[in-house]
Write an enzyme that holds these catalytic residues in place. Sequence first.
Site, PDB file in Angstrom:
ATOM      1  N   LEU A 217       0.581  -1.270  -0.094  1.00 30.73           N
ATOM      2  CA  LEU A 217       0.035   0.062   0.018  1.00 30.73           C
ATOM      3  C   LEU A 217       0.921   1.260   0.025  1.00 30.73           C
ATOM      4  O   LEU A 217       0.492   2.422  -0.510  1.00 30.73           O
ATOM      5  CB  LEU A 217      -1.137  -0.103   1.292  1.00 30.73           C
ATOM      6  CG  LEU A 217      -1.998  -0.973   1.308  1.00 30.73           C
ATOM      7  CD1 LEU A 217      -2.648  -1.016   2.686  1.00 30.73           C
ATOM      8  CD2 LEU A 217      -2.989  -0.743   0.400  1.00 30.73           C
ATOM      9  N   GLY A 218       1.903   1.260   0.605  1.00 28.97           N
ATOM     10  CA  GLY A 218       2.907   2.427   0.467  1.00 28.97           C
ATOM     11  C   GLY A 218       4.042   1.975   1.452  1.00 28.97           C
ATOM     12  O   GLY A 218       3.970   0.949   2.263  1.00 28.97           O
TER      13      GLY A 218
ATOM     14  N   GLY B 218       9.337   5.759   5.982  1.00 25.53           N
ATOM     15  CA  GLY B 218      10.568   5.805   6.878  1.00 25.53           C
ATOM     16  C   GLY B 218      10.529   4.606   7.835  1.00 25.53           C
ATOM     17  O   GLY B 218      11.705   4.259   8.307  1.00 25.53           O
ATOM     18  N   PHE B 219       9.589   4.348   8.256  1.00 20.45           N
ATOM     19  CA  PHE B 219       9.152   3.395   9.424  1.00 20.45           C
ATOM     20  C   PHE B 219       8.879   1.840   8.998  1.00 20.45           C
ATOM     21  O   PHE B 219       8.972   1.104   9.689  1.00 20.45           O
ATOM     22  CB  PHE B 219       8.112   3.730  10.428  1.00 20.45           C
ATOM     23  CG  PHE B 219       8.250   5.004  11.055  1.00 20.45           C
ATOM     24  CD1 PHE B 219       9.601   5.250  11.596  1.00 20.45           C
ATOM     25  CD2 PHE B 219       7.544   6.103  10.730  1.00 20.45           C
ATOM     26  CE1 PHE B 219       9.781   6.424  12.221  1.00 20.45           C
ATOM     27  CE2 PHE B 219       7.976   7.380  11.437  1.00 20.45           C
ATOM     28  CZ  PHE B 219       9.053   7.493  12.026  1.00 20.45           C
ATOM     29  N   GLY B 220       8.619   1.815   7.657  1.00 21.14           N
ATOM     30  CA  GLY B 220       8.444   0.432   6.918  1.00 21.14           C
ATOM     31  C   GLY B 220       7.487   0.308   5.920  1.00 21.14           C
ATOM     32  O   GLY B 220       6.748   1.722   5.681  1.00 21.14           O
TER      33      GLY B 220
ATOM     34  N   LYS C 126       1.544  -3.313   8.667  1.00 15.17           N
ATOM     35  CA  LYS C 126       2.849  -2.461   8.607  1.00 15.17           C
ATOM     36  C   LYS C 126       3.954  -3.121   9.285  1.00 15.17           C
ATOM     37  O   LYS C 126       4.028  -3.515  10.347  1.00 15.17           O
ATOM     38  CB  LYS C 126       2.582  -0.970   9.552  1.00 15.17           C
ATOM     39  CG  LYS C 126       3.863  -0.122   9.384  1.00 15.17           C
ATOM     40  CD  LYS C 126       3.407   1.220   9.521  1.00 15.17           C
ATOM     41  CE  LYS C 126       4.197   2.140   8.835  1.00 15.17           C
ATOM     42  NZ  LYS C 126       3.773   3.476   8.576  1.00 15.17           N
TER      43      LYS C 126
ATOM     44  N   ASP D  17       4.289  12.013  14.569  1.00  9.91           N
ATOM     45  CA  ASP D  17       4.365  12.161  12.978  1.00  9.91           C
ATOM     46  C   ASP D  17       2.966  12.158  12.255  1.00  9.91           C
ATOM     47  O   ASP D  17       2.808  11.681  11.484  1.00  9.91           O
ATOM     48  CB  ASP D  17       4.970  10.661  12.346  1.00  9.91           C
ATOM     49  CG  ASP D  17       5.461  11.037  11.044  1.00  9.91           C
ATOM     50  OD1 ASP D  17       5.767  12.083  10.663  1.00  9.91           O
ATOM     51  OD2 ASP D  17       5.780   9.902  10.452  1.00  9.91           O
TER      52      ASP D  17
END
Length: 677
Positions: A361-362, A365-367, A384, A481
């Site tokens: 899906l996208g 920076g975090f995964g 995620k 964030d």
Amino acid sequence: MFVKLLTIFFFFSFTLLSQLPKSSTQTLDFTYNGFLPPLTDISLEGIATVTPNGLLKLTNYTMQKTGHAFHTKPVRFKDSPDGTVSSFSTTFVFAIHSEIPSLSGYGMAFVVAPNPRLRYATASQYMGLLNITNDGNVTNHVFAIEFDTIQSPKFNDTDDNHVGIDINSLTSVESSPAGYWDGKGQFKNLTLISRKRMQVWVDYDDRTHQIDVTMAPFSKDKPKKPLVSIVRDLSSVLQQDMFVGFSSATGTIVSEYYILGWSFRVKGNAPQLDLSKLPKLPRWEPKRIYSIYKTWMPSVCIFLVPFLFISTLTILVRYVVRRRRKFKEELEDWETRLGKNRMKFKDLYCATKGFNENDLLGSGGFGAVYRGVMPRTEKEIAVKRVSNKSQQGLKEFVSEVVSIGRMGHRNLVPLLGYCRWRDELLLVYEYMPNGSLDKYLHNSPPEVTLDWKQRIKVIKGVASALFYLHEEWEQVVIHRDIKASNVLLDSEHNGRLGDFGLARLSGHGSDPQTTLVAGTWGYLAPDHVRTGRATTATDIFAFGVLLLEVACGRRPIEIQNENGERVFILDWVLGFWSEGNILDAKDPKLGTEYDRTEVEMVLKLGLMCTHSSPHDRPTMRQVLHYLMGGDAILPDLSPLDLGGNEMLEIHHELSETGMFTCGSSMVNSIVSASSGR
Ligand SMILES: *[C@@H]1O[C@H](CO)[C@@H](O)[C@H](O)[C@H]1NC(C)=O
Ligand SMILES: *[C@@H]1O[C@H](CO)[C@@H](O)[C@H](O)[C@H]1NC(C)=O
Ligand SMILES: *[C@@H]1O[C@H](CO)[C@@H](O)[C@H](O)[C@H]1NC(C)=O
Ligand SMILES: *[C@@H]1O[C@H](CO)[C@@H](O)[C@H](O)[C@H]1NC(C)=O
Ligand SMILES: *[C@@H]1O[C@H](CO)[C@@H](O)[C@H](O)[C@H]1NC(C)=O
């Protein structure tokens, strides 16, 4: 004296030889219906052999070799004083078998040559007839009919399946694709390497000097019309006595060339072959397989069956062990408390089809985030994968995230569970079918955009979620964030905040000289960059940027086209306000359907939230009051109150040190402590 004697001797022996009756030394005709021994009149050279059943086998599967078979007795081609070549005629049956069915060695030829050895002839394209130095030399005295199965451009070959008349050279004087003219005058192709038997006739007429080459499938009558025909006086080519035979050569691709029967006659037609007497060709494929089957199968079975059994078992055991190890879960004490929120890696692996790239899906920076469908419940999920090398603070983070997820807030993306696996943390969220807010704001040209009513609804939703995290939850939770791409829209276009607290996982710098600032440029508060500390006020700053972004339809930092200058959304809105027309900052895509006071309020609130001094920013409780309208009225501010340009300075500073990354995509950046003030 000696020389004289020698001359006399030679003279005598010569006259003696010429006086001998022709029949004893020279051949007039011969017929071979197969080549069964005793084979006194056939000489074999190179790799040519005769098979036990009487096939003349010119070559076998040996690379770069020649094979010759000649009638050992010379043929007198010229016996009249004027040196004309007598008529001659020959016929033979041949077959070609290739190791690789569609490819072949170089071919074979019927040859008339001055000697039966052709010792200097080379293999490959020279077909055992000639070599590179003597090809084309008139002193060769070689006449041949070639059956060429490779197209050699060097010899101007027309194709890889042709019959040609060669005189002293492999460049044919005349050639034709292999085939024959049937009774109706139609040309029928023949494939030389088809393994089929074919018959050939070569005739030379001493009066017309016509050379005819004719071929036909086995057991068919000789066609009336020859395949290749030329008129050529051979008196300069052939010598008085010549040897007739066959030549063949292999290259890197090998074939077997078989002659099944052969007859020859000077001054007359070649004797008919008795086709019924010709030896049989080997039974190629079926026999081979059959013999392999018969001789090898039993022993193969004896060894192979237990071997197969054992290896299958080993593979199976290894698979099971590996699978177990692969999906092995480690449960720590603190996790037992979280109970059913812990999910099995195996299930997530199945749900996302092994984290298939197609379901991505996208990523940020975090995964990366993958879409999946839970195996049993068929529920759509978003997984995620957060790579988490440090493990520091994981316990607190997971506990917090899971508890919040359990409590639930209708403007938070519901967390269904989590999974720890090796160095990874997997967070399982409910799948949000309408994607993230940034797509609606920045898709230019707008495919779908949101009208003002929808936008204010989203803003209010996010604000209430953030208020929940900051003030309503049992402890203060800092999101860290907030940005448009972390705001997801559910099926009713409610804004839902996702990814809370993730930034904290990477927020533990090990080097005291550096502070890890996690978040996204454009949303980072100056105090956050300076101190490296995230507070509720830094969240509110980011929320302020989000408010401006939603109202203006602009990214937090945009690059002005003319000079590549970066423009911070804050300064951009302030600019309009200073000129007294703050509403001009609004998104042109909103059209005319919007509430003026609301838009103005959102813009001003955005500026308030992004105040350079954290203490001057409102709290989420206040923000919510302003947004919900009612009795709370925004204090009467002037642009001068908010004019702190500190953020811009920081951005400039960072861009000079090369650490500045533009845009709203998620970026982690390490900011050296010294670059802060
Ligand atoms: C080919 O024939 C030659 C001569 O008879 C022999 O030495 C060689 O072993 C044969 N090679 C194969 C592959 O049959
Ligand atoms: C080619 O054959 C001739 C004899 O016809 C011989 O003298 C010559 O050396 C051969 N050349 C090569 C390259 O084998
Ligand atoms: C042809 O062969 C003869 C004898 O081998 C040699 O003397 C002559 O030079 C050759 N001619 C050409 C054109 O190569
Ligand atoms: C092959 O054909 C070309 C063109 O038709 C000709 O120029 C060349 O001399 C020929 N080569 C030989 C070896 O005959
Ligand atoms: C015969 O062979 C020629 C050249 O290889 C090809 O163009 C033609 O189509 C073939 N004809 C038939 C009937 O197969």
